[in-house]
Design a protein around this motif. Sequence first.
Motif, PDB file in Angstrom:
ATOM      1  N   ASP A 109      28.717  43.152  47.557  1.00  0.00           N
ATOM      2  CA  ASP A 109      30.167  43.212  47.531  1.00  0.00           C
ATOM      3  C   ASP A 109      30.602  43.879  46.237  1.00  0.00           C
ATOM      4  N   SER A 132      27.677  40.439  43.821  1.00  0.00           N
ATOM      5  CA  SER A 132      29.024  40.979  43.663  1.00  0.00           C
ATOM      6  C   SER A 132      29.085  41.737  42.335  1.00  0.00           C
ATOM      7  N   ALA A 143      33.715  43.804  43.710  1.00  0.00           N
ATOM      8  CA  ALA A 143      34.930  43.015  43.401  1.00  0.00           C
ATOM      9  C   ALA A 143      36.017  43.904  42.833  1.00  0.00           C
TER      10      ALA A 143
END
Length: 151
Positions: free
Chosen positions: A149, A112, A151
């Motif tokens: 991912d 992330s 964030a």
Amino acid sequence: MRDLYGGSFMSIETIDVMYTAVATAENGRDGRVASDDGKLDVVVNPPREMGGSGAGTNPEQLFAAGYSACFQGALGVVARKEGADISGSTVTAKVGIGKTPAGGFGLKVAISASIPNVDAATAKSLVEKAHQVCPYSNATRGNIEVTLDVA
């Protein structure tokens, strides 16, 4: 061509080695790991979730630390090429360990990245490109599940 376990052989990329890290473990997952230069010397213990004392660090935490630092470096390489501002960015790696259907153990990783100074589309593009550059990503690609991912 198949290996001894029925898997396919992947081509091995040849590299011009610039640095070699050396670490030695004593007593496996319940002992000590140290680098040959003395800069790393840690007690390792299985986490409580796996029946250990959790008193020291564990190989998964060390892998997460290395992967997140390496990925952050790759993100910097990509950002410089693209002229993107990644100041204040962070990369978190979550490394999970568990049993495989075959009875052994395996890993999976969730990366992330938080990149506050770019828009969401640019952040996603930078992370995807960093995943192609990062040596840890290249080493794990096709071997373990790695998710990305922003964030």
